[in-house]
Design a protein around this motif. Structure first.
Motif, PDB file in Angstrom:
ATOM      1  N   SER A 177     116.130  20.986  58.887  1.00 22.09           N
ATOM      2  CA  SER A 177     115.498  22.254  58.517  1.00 22.09           C
ATOM      3  C   SER A 177     115.693  22.583  57.046  1.00 22.09           C
ATOM      4  O   SER A 177     115.698  23.752  56.654  1.00 22.09           O
ATOM      5  N   THR A 178     115.833  21.545  56.219  1.00 32.21           N
ATOM      6  CA  THR A 178     116.121  21.745  54.807  1.00 32.21           C
ATOM      7  C   THR A 178     115.149  20.952  53.941  1.00 32.21           C
ATOM      8  O   THR A 178     114.803  19.817  54.262  1.00 32.21           O
ATOM      9  N   GLU A 190     118.322  18.814  42.796  1.00 31.18           N
ATOM     10  CA  GLU A 190     117.932  20.061  42.144  1.00 31.18           C
ATOM     11  C   GLU A 190     117.433  21.116  43.127  1.00 31.18           C
ATOM     12  O   GLU A 190     117.401  22.295  42.792  1.00 31.18           O
ATOM     13  N   VAL A 191     117.024  20.704  44.305  1.00 29.24           N
ATOM     14  CA  VAL A 191     116.535  21.646  45.315  1.00 29.24           C
ATOM     15  C   VAL A 191     117.282  21.401  46.618  1.00 29.24           C
ATOM     16  O   VAL A 191     117.409  20.252  47.067  1.00 29.24           O
ATOM     17  N   HIS A 192     117.784  22.469  47.208  1.00 30.13           N
ATOM     18  CA  HIS A 192     118.475  22.405  48.497  1.00 30.13           C
ATOM     19  C   HIS A 192     118.207  23.729  49.192  1.00 30.13           C
ATOM     20  O   HIS A 192     118.987  24.664  49.105  1.00 30.13           O
ATOM     21  N   SER A 193     117.059  23.812  49.899  1.00 29.42           N
ATOM     22  CA  SER A 193     116.578  25.098  50.411  1.00 29.42           C
ATOM     23  C   SER A 193     116.298  25.039  51.907  1.00 29.42           C
ATOM     24  O   SER A 193     115.666  24.088  52.397  1.00 29.42           O
ATOM     25  N   GLN A 194     116.748  26.047  52.609  1.00 32.47           N
ATOM     26  CA  GLN A 194     116.479  26.154  54.032  1.00 32.47           C
ATOM     27  C   GLN A 194     115.021  26.527  54.274  1.00 32.47           C
ATOM     28  O   GLN A 194     114.456  27.367  53.584  1.00 32.47           O
ATOM     29  N   ILE A 195     114.417  25.891  55.272  1.00 29.91           N
ATOM     30  CA  ILE A 195     113.056  26.230  55.667  1.00 29.91           C
ATOM     31  C   ILE A 195     113.091  27.560  56.408  1.00 29.91           C
ATOM     32  O   ILE A 195     113.905  27.743  57.310  1.00 29.91           O
ATOM     33  N   ALA A 236     113.728  32.970  43.808  1.00 27.59           N
ATOM     34  CA  ALA A 236     115.056  33.007  43.202  1.00 27.59           C
ATOM     35  C   ALA A 236     116.116  32.557  44.191  1.00 27.59           C
ATOM     36  O   ALA A 236     115.982  32.723  45.401  1.00 27.59           O
ATOM     37  N   LYS A 237     117.157  31.956  43.673  1.00 26.57           N
ATOM     38  CA  LYS A 237     118.295  31.474  44.460  1.00 26.57           C
ATOM     39  C   LYS A 237     117.897  30.396  45.460  1.00 26.57           C
ATOM     40  O   LYS A 237     118.580  30.188  46.470  1.00 26.57           O
ATOM     41  N   GLY A 238     116.791  29.701  45.196  1.00 23.39           N
ATOM     42  CA  GLY A 238     116.390  28.582  46.032  1.00 23.39           C
ATOM     43  C   GLY A 238     115.749  28.942  47.343  1.00 23.39           C
ATOM     44  O   GLY A 238     115.536  28.070  48.195  1.00 23.39           O
ATOM     45  N   GLU A 239     115.403  30.180  47.550  1.00 30.03           N
ATOM     46  CA  GLU A 239     114.759  30.589  48.800  1.00 30.03           C
ATOM     47  C   GLU A 239     113.311  30.115  48.831  1.00 30.03           C
ATOM     48  O   GLU A 239     112.629  30.067  47.810  1.00 30.03           O
ATOM     49  N   LEU A 240     112.831  29.785  50.044  1.00 22.92           N
ATOM     50  CA  LEU A 240     111.462  29.329  50.232  1.00 22.92           C
ATOM     51  C   LEU A 240     110.616  30.421  50.866  1.00 22.92           C
ATOM     52  O   LEU A 240     111.092  31.196  51.698  1.00 22.92           O
ATOM     53  N   GLU A 241     109.340  30.429  50.471  1.00 23.56           N
ATOM     54  CA  GLU A 241     108.379  31.339  51.082  1.00 23.56           C
ATOM     55  C   GLU A 241     107.101  30.573  51.343  1.00 23.56           C
ATOM     56  O   GLU A 241     106.660  29.770  50.507  1.00 23.56           O
TER      57      GLU A 241
END
Length: 314
Positions: A177-178, A190-195, A236-241
């Motif tokens: 889920s990442t 560089e990117v480590h974001s939860q779906i 911001a802060k690596g959050e996904l939308e």
């Protein structure tokens, strides 16, 4: 159509129960062909590639507007795999390059490839076969076939939901889920974001014209069960939308995902391949990636479609 679709078709038939089978596949009866699909009802075999095994639909890319690029493997009598880089000229329908992929210290398979526009370098995600297993980003030398590791990928199960963002110099990969992104110059993450939420990403591609990621997602929280297109926005802060593109939907009860897709950023089209409960028929759905509309729907009786690439008319 304003584009042509080129496909790898693999067919397997078992002629004898006593044949030597490797990983469940009888290599003597595996037949892989390169196929041109040029309208809703017609296709033709272009090249016979014999017993080549194309492991992943992610292992195919358009090098320019006439070169189909893919990796494949074969097995020897001891079941040892050998990996190759294949280039096909779609205008002359001939093989331009077929070079063995060389790793000095380890066997390794290339399961996704991408190309930088400025120098034609080939980058990819490779899986090391030695213990402990690892995923790496590496560079392929087109002349020698030598593979050079750039950086170790985050641990986790292998995923074929991968996109190479050439302008951002990032390789994106969905594991569990990442969403991960690794820099192809430094090898650093560089990117480590939860779906977000209950979403699952089924396909991910890079729209180079608008420098954005687009995805085909399935929101598990919906009661009606559909897939649809979204733009993946990093906040911001690596959050996904996920910003939905248009209103088109693929109903879960009628179609199932085949993991095959190809993007034509210039024509603003995304060709996706779907299966149905009728095992004799598959469907191409072509999305306009700007408004999300399904602009074409094509049925095909071809089965075992392995890899897919989309070209402008040539």
């Amino acid at each position: 159509m304003a584009y042509e679709i080129f496909i790898l078709l693999s067919t397997i038939s078992f002629v004898s129960s006593f044949s030597c089978r490797l990983f469940g596949i009888d290599q003597t009866t595996l037949d892989t062909k390169f196929i041109e699909f040029y309208n809703t009802s017609s296709h033709r075999h272009v090249l016979d590639l014999g017993g080549s095994v194309f492991q992943s639909p992610s292992a195919t890319v358009k090098l320019d507007n006439r070169t189909y690029l893919s990796t494949y493997n074969t097995f020897d009598s001891k079941a040892i795999p050998y990996f190759f880089l294949l280039m096909i000229d779609v205008k002359t329908k001939s093989i331009k390059l077929n070079v063995s992929l060389i790793e000095k210290n380890d066997y390794a398979g290339f399961y996704h490839i991408g190309v930088t526009h400025e120098n034609g370098n080939i980058y990819g995600i490779r899986e090391s076969f030695k213990s402990p297993l690892s995923l790496e980003v590496a560079n392929i030398n087109q002349t020698t076939g030598l593979m050079k590791s750039i950086g170790i990928y985050p641990a986790g199960s292998f995923s074929i939901i991968i996109a190479f963002a050439s302008k951002r110099r990032l390789y994106y990969n969905v594991i569990d889920s990442t969403l991960y992104g690794i820099n192809i110059d430094t090898g650093k993450l560089e990117v480590h974001s939860q779906i977000p939420g209950d979403y699952s990403i089924y396909a991910l591609d890079y729209d180079s014209a608008k420098d954005r990621l687009i995805a085909l997602v399935y929101p598990a929280g919906l009661n009606d069960g559909v897939w649809y297109l979204v733009e993946v926005i990093m906040k911001a802060k690596g959050e996904l939308e996920f910003d939905r593109i248009g209103k088109s939907e693929i109903p879960f009860e009628k179609y199932f995902w085949s993991t095959n897709y190809a993007l034509d950023a210039e024509k603003r089209l995304w060709v996706t391949l779907w299966g149905t409960t009728d095992n004799k028929k598959n469907y191409f759905f072509v999305f306009n990636i700007d408004n999300g509309k399904i602009v074409e729907q094509m049925a095909t009786n071809l089965t075992e479609l392995s890899n897919l690439a989309c070209f402008d008319s040539i």
